[in-house]
Design a protein around this motif. Structure first.
Motif, PDB file in Angstrom:
ATOM      1  N   ALA A   1      90.125  43.597  15.527  1.00  0.00           N
ATOM      2  CA  ALA A   1      89.605  44.954  15.293  1.00  0.00           C
ATOM      3  C   ALA A   1      90.374  45.965  16.138  1.00  0.00           C
ATOM      4  O   ALA A   1      90.748  47.042  15.670  1.00  0.00           O
ATOM      5  N   LYS A   2      90.636  45.592  17.369  1.00  0.00           N
ATOM      6  CA  LYS A   2      91.380  46.486  18.269  1.00  0.00           C
ATOM      7  C   LYS A   2      92.782  46.719  17.719  1.00  0.00           C
ATOM      8  O   LYS A   2      93.287  47.846  17.728  1.00  0.00           O
ATOM      9  N   GLN A   3      93.397  45.648  17.226  1.00  0.00           N
ATOM     10  CA  GLN A   3      94.765  45.771  16.705  1.00  0.00           C
ATOM     11  C   GLN A   3      94.854  46.782  15.559  1.00  0.00           C
ATOM     12  O   GLN A   3      95.849  47.489  15.424  1.00  0.00           O
ATOM     13  N   ILE A   4      93.821  46.856  14.728  1.00  0.00           N
ATOM     14  CA  ILE A   4      93.864  47.795  13.597  1.00  0.00           C
ATOM     15  C   ILE A   4      93.070  49.068  13.886  1.00  0.00           C
ATOM     16  O   ILE A   4      92.821  49.862  12.988  1.00  0.00           O
ATOM     17  N   ASN A   5      92.698  49.259  15.144  1.00  0.00           N
ATOM     18  CA  ASN A   5      91.955  50.457  15.562  1.00  0.00           C
ATOM     19  C   ASN A   5      90.703  50.672  14.717  1.00  0.00           C
ATOM     20  O   ASN A   5      90.444  51.779  14.227  1.00  0.00           O
ATOM     21  N   ALA A   6      89.926  49.619  14.559  1.00  0.00           N
ATOM     22  CA  ALA A   6      88.719  49.690  13.724  1.00  0.00           C
ATOM     23  C   ALA A   6      87.490  50.076  14.530  1.00  0.00           C
ATOM     24  O   ALA A   6      87.382  49.780  15.712  1.00  0.00           O
ATOM     25  N   LEU A   7      86.573  50.738  13.858  1.00  0.00           N
ATOM     26  CA  LEU A   7      85.218  50.875  14.370  1.00  0.00           C
ATOM     27  C   LEU A   7      84.561  49.516  14.191  1.00  0.00           C
ATOM     28  O   LEU A   7      84.713  48.901  13.134  1.00  0.00           O
ATOM     29  N   LEU A   8      83.831  49.057  15.192  1.00  0.00           N
ATOM     30  CA  LEU A   8      83.223  47.718  15.093  1.00  0.00           C
ATOM     31  C   LEU A   8      81.749  47.779  15.473  1.00  0.00           C
ATOM     32  O   LEU A   8      81.410  48.257  16.551  1.00  0.00           O
ATOM     33  N   LYS A   9      80.905  47.328  14.556  1.00  0.00           N
ATOM     34  CA  LYS A   9      79.464  47.296  14.817  1.00  0.00           C
ATOM     35  C   LYS A   9      78.970  45.856  14.770  1.00  0.00           C
ATOM     36  O   LYS A   9      79.292  45.115  13.843  1.00  0.00           O
ATOM     37  N   ILE A  10      78.191  45.493  15.777  1.00  0.00           N
ATOM     38  CA  ILE A  10      77.578  44.169  15.788  1.00  0.00           C
ATOM     39  C   ILE A  10      76.080  44.367  15.559  1.00  0.00           C
ATOM     40  O   ILE A  10      75.439  45.121  16.289  1.00  0.00           O
ATOM     41  N   VAL A  11      75.562  43.711  14.539  1.00  0.00           N
ATOM     42  CA  VAL A  11      74.167  43.902  14.140  1.00  0.00           C
ATOM     43  C   VAL A  11      73.379  42.604  14.268  1.00  0.00           C
ATOM     44  O   VAL A  11      73.751  41.596  13.665  1.00  0.00           O
ATOM     45  N   ASP A  12      72.298  42.648  15.047  1.00  0.00           N
ATOM     46  CA  ASP A  12      71.358  41.513  15.034  1.00  0.00           C
ATOM     47  C   ASP A  12      70.392  41.759  13.887  1.00  0.00           C
ATOM     48  O   ASP A  12      69.485  42.586  13.992  1.00  0.00           O
ATOM     49  N   ILE A  13      70.627  41.057  12.789  1.00  0.00           N
ATOM     50  CA  ILE A  13      69.760  41.233  11.623  1.00  0.00           C
ATOM     51  C   ILE A  13      68.793  40.054  11.505  1.00  0.00           C
ATOM     52  O   ILE A  13      67.880  40.089  10.689  1.00  0.00           O
ATOM     53  N   GLY A  14      68.995  39.056  12.380  1.00  0.00           N
ATOM     54  CA  GLY A  14      68.087  37.917  12.256  1.00  0.00           C
ATOM     55  C   GLY A  14      68.409  36.747  13.169  1.00  0.00           C
ATOM     56  O   GLY A  14      68.260  35.586  12.783  1.00  0.00           O
ATOM     57  N   VAL A  15      68.844  37.055  14.389  1.00  0.00           N
ATOM     58  CA  VAL A  15      69.130  35.970  15.327  1.00  0.00           C
ATOM     59  C   VAL A  15      67.801  35.401  15.839  1.00  0.00           C
ATOM     60  O   VAL A  15      66.823  36.138  15.993  1.00  0.00           O
ATOM     61  N   ALA A  16      67.775  34.115  16.067  1.00  0.00           N
ATOM     62  CA  ALA A  16      66.517  33.435  16.415  1.00  0.00           C
ATOM     63  C   ALA A  16      65.999  33.750  17.812  1.00  0.00           C
ATOM     64  O   ALA A  16      64.892  33.369  18.173  1.00  0.00           O
ATOM     65  N   GLU A  17      66.801  34.422  18.625  1.00  0.00           N
ATOM     66  CA  GLU A  17      66.289  34.797  19.949  1.00  0.00           C
ATOM     67  C   GLU A  17      66.548  36.278  20.233  1.00  0.00           C
ATOM     68  O   GLU A  17      67.296  36.932  19.507  1.00  0.00           O
ATOM     69  N   GLU A  18      65.906  36.790  21.294  1.00  0.00           N
ATOM     70  CA  GLU A  18      66.131  38.188  21.688  1.00  0.00           C
ATOM     71  C   GLU A  18      67.512  38.324  22.292  1.00  0.00           C
ATOM     72  O   GLU A  18      67.939  37.474  23.077  1.00  0.00           O
ATOM     73  N   ILE A  19      68.189  39.395  21.942  1.00  0.00           N
ATOM     74  CA  ILE A  19      69.481  39.657  22.549  1.00  0.00           C
ATOM     75  C   ILE A  19      69.421  41.060  23.143  1.00  0.00           C
ATOM     76  O   ILE A  19      69.032  42.008  22.461  1.00  0.00           O
ATOM     77  N   ASN A  20      69.778  41.154  24.408  1.00  0.00           N
ATOM     78  CA  ASN A  20      69.736  42.467  25.045  1.00  0.00           C
ATOM     79  C   ASN A  20      71.132  42.925  25.409  1.00  0.00           C
ATOM     80  O   ASN A  20      71.801  42.288  26.215  1.00  0.00           O
ATOM     81  N   HIS A  21      71.556  43.991  24.793  1.00  0.00           N
ATOM     82  CA  HIS A  21      72.876  44.534  25.090  1.00  0.00           C
ATOM     83  C   HIS A  21      72.928  45.937  24.508  1.00  0.00           C
ATOM     84  O   HIS A  21      72.525  46.151  23.370  1.00  0.00           O
ATOM     85  N   GLU A  22      73.418  46.884  25.277  1.00  0.00           N
ATOM     86  CA  GLU A  22      73.351  48.267  24.790  1.00  0.00           C
ATOM     87  C   GLU A  22      74.262  48.537  23.592  1.00  0.00           C
ATOM     88  O   GLU A  22      74.024  49.467  22.836  1.00  0.00           O
ATOM     89  N   GLN A  23      75.311  47.710  23.401  1.00  0.00           N
ATOM     90  CA  GLN A  23      76.195  47.911  22.259  1.00  0.00           C
ATOM     91  C   GLN A  23      75.635  47.325  20.964  1.00  0.00           C
ATOM     92  O   GLN A  23      76.156  47.591  19.880  1.00  0.00           O
ATOM     93  N   LEU A  24      74.591  46.519  21.085  1.00  0.00           N
ATOM     94  CA  LEU A  24      74.075  45.833  19.893  1.00  0.00           C
ATOM     95  C   LEU A  24      73.230  46.763  19.030  1.00  0.00           C
ATOM     96  O   LEU A  24      72.425  47.536  19.544  1.00  0.00           O
ATOM     97  N   LEU A  25      73.404  46.688  17.720  1.00  0.00           N
ATOM     98  CA  LEU A  25      72.476  47.368  16.812  1.00  0.00           C
ATOM     99  C   LEU A  25      71.314  46.413  16.554  1.00  0.00           C
ATOM    100  O   LEU A  25      71.483  45.366  15.942  1.00  0.00           O
TER     101      LEU A  25
END
Lengths: 341, 341
Positions: B89-113
């Motif tokens: 993604a960095k190589q192509i200068n992309a916007l990158l979004k990471i989405v928790d749409i259904g992970v089985a545990e809680e994930i805490n991170h400010e970059q996460l949607l």
């Protein structure tokens, strides 16, 4: 190739946060680049592209869809930034050199590297394309130009060409070196008719009968059929490999330069990366002879170095993967289940 | 697709300084992009990548080489920038979004949607993967995330995923929609043994017999086998195509999301570009069903959007070609010989 560095690279790649082998050819590429450059973290930027331009006496037989003058006209187009290779070179931030190594007319432009060996080759249906001294000089021009790119910071070399009629010469070379038939070595070039293609095959077959190039003698082949731009690419390939710099081959013409380079120095083969598979059918035979698998297969048949330039981001991706990815350990990720192994 | 713009684009491309058609698939790509974006000079930068992450109840059957916890661990890796998709993604200068749409545990991170619909799907060997309401909600999450990327300036969308066990679900979906056998739809995933592969086939076959998903009903399929990240990609694809934005498919999983999107809205097909051909064999069947020819074939089997990201420079090259190359007329170059035509 440095096999120790390749093993080190492979081991490192196998620790990165992805299933082992799941980046396929990108991983193989990274390992090859380690072997070439002698570095576990190889560097391929900036890329350097050299386009050698020259004319072919054989073009007076009507083997191309375009008139001979187009060689010089396209050189001006390269120098003015309007050709496909300019666009793709800019996209990958490449150094780009345009070399007149044998165009049939004078070209005046301050950006041009004036290294004309001869005003186009002779028509090899009737006489040798050039003298042995000219062939050697063209090789030296190629080596010198590659060195100039390396001096300016290139860490990967792309060889490209322009020369109306040069698929004809490339077909002759491919047939002589790989042993495939002339029929198998000839395609539609820049877009001739099937009828013209038949003529092209018979012209090449006749010329090879007249000239009898010696299969294992690169200088003899160049002297007898040319071309000057092919010799330039051969020299550039040899110089880059001497300096442990990866070379990306473009299409059919540049791959015949690689065939010649490998005749001159077998080890060169290890330094070659096949950027793409050309639609020109002789390319398949040339790549098979070199035992190279192309990165791209997009039905290209342009030359100029364009297919190689399009493949360059894959080399960059391979080096970025090695350098920037986290390992299972550094990221604290569980590796494969024990019970499945 | 706007066929008038495509015709205009084709005519313009045929005036550029290269033999007609000599840039092969790059030219076809440029024409498709004109039809998609309604512009003769299409724009695809910046690319936007969305990686949907979710767990699969079916993974408790041991269908993957990795334990379920790896889904969440890899999400942290994405958020910390250490995964392959971050590098590409960095190589192509992309916007990158990471989405928790259904992970089985809680994930805490400010970059996460944080858009969790459910803590992983149910094991569809025994019960439906989710409810109809959950399937619909996951589709909406996908649409909403794509819209967010477009609002931030993305002009091309890459859909990627992470979810231990999701090749199993993708195989189930591909088999239901394309009609290929389960055997044909199942590969080695992230690296299971041949024996485990046989088990995987029989688990999927049994689950399909139990759940009986309806072949032409995308919501029914999602509800019965999942997965949440596949539904997210389906929604993102639908939204992007509504907005005339090209979508690059990644590997097998993302292509099954495309199969579902096409069930929901046939026209979506025109907006899809196949980034690469995965080594996972079901991918071939899914692409064939969509009648799409992949840009790359590098033996990849990673997912995350990586293969699509690697193919992106080819889209950029297509748009640069159209915008930046000179025409025969502007460069003053002779066109093909009359007598050869």
């Amino acid at each position: 190739l440095n096999h120790e560095k390749m093993e080190e690279a492979r081991e490192h790649i196998n620790t990165l946060t992805k299933p082992v082998g799941s980046l396929g050819k990108i991983e193989e590429l990274a390992i090859q680049l380690s072997g070439i450059t002698n570095q576990v973290y190889p560097v391929v930027t900036r890329p350097g592209i050299v386009v050698f331009a020259a004319d072919h006496g054989i073009s007076e037989m009507g083997v191309s869809a375009y008139p001979k003058e187009v060689t010089a006209q396209m050189v001006y187009n390269f120098l003015d930034g309007g050709a496909a290779i300019n666009v793709f070179a800019k996209q990958i931030n490449a150094l780009l050199k345009i070399v007149d190594i044998g165009v049939a007319e004078e070209i005046n432009h301050e950006q041009l590297l004036h290294k004309k060996v001869k005003y186009g080759t002779n028509n090899y249906l009737y006489e040798n394309a050039m003298t042995e001294a000219e062939a050697t000089q063209a090789l030296l021009v190629g080596m010198e130009t590659a060195q100039q790119l390396l001096d300016e910071g290139a860490r990967c070399i792309i060889v490209g060409e322009m020369g109306i009629g040069n698929t004809t010469t490339a077909s002759a070379i491919a047939s002589v070196i790989t042993g495939c038939s002339v029929e198998e070595a000839v395609g539609l070039g820049t877009g001739i008719s099937n009828e013209n293609r038949k003529e092209k095959v018979s012209i090449i077959a006749k010329a090879l009968e007249e000239r009898k190039p010696i299969r294992n003698d690169a200088i003899d082949i160049l002297m007898k059929v040319g071309g000057l731009e092919i010799a330039g690419m051969t020299g550039a390939i040899i110089k880059a490999s001497e300096k442990r710099i990866p070379i990306i081959l473009d299409g059919f013409i540049s791959t015949t330069a690689a065939l010649l380079a490998v005749l001159l120095e077998e080890k060169v083969k290890d330094y070659l990366i096949a950027g793409h598979l050309s639609k020109e059918q002789g390319h398949y035979h040339a790549l098979t002879f070199l035992n190279k698998s192309p990165l791209l297969d997009l039905g290209l048949r342009l030359g100029e170095g364009t297919g190689a330039a399009l493949s360059f981001p894959l080399l960059e991706a391979a080096t970025n993967m090695v350098k920037e990815m986290a390992t299972f350990q550094s990221a604290g990720i569980a590796n494969e289940r024990q019970e499945d192994k």
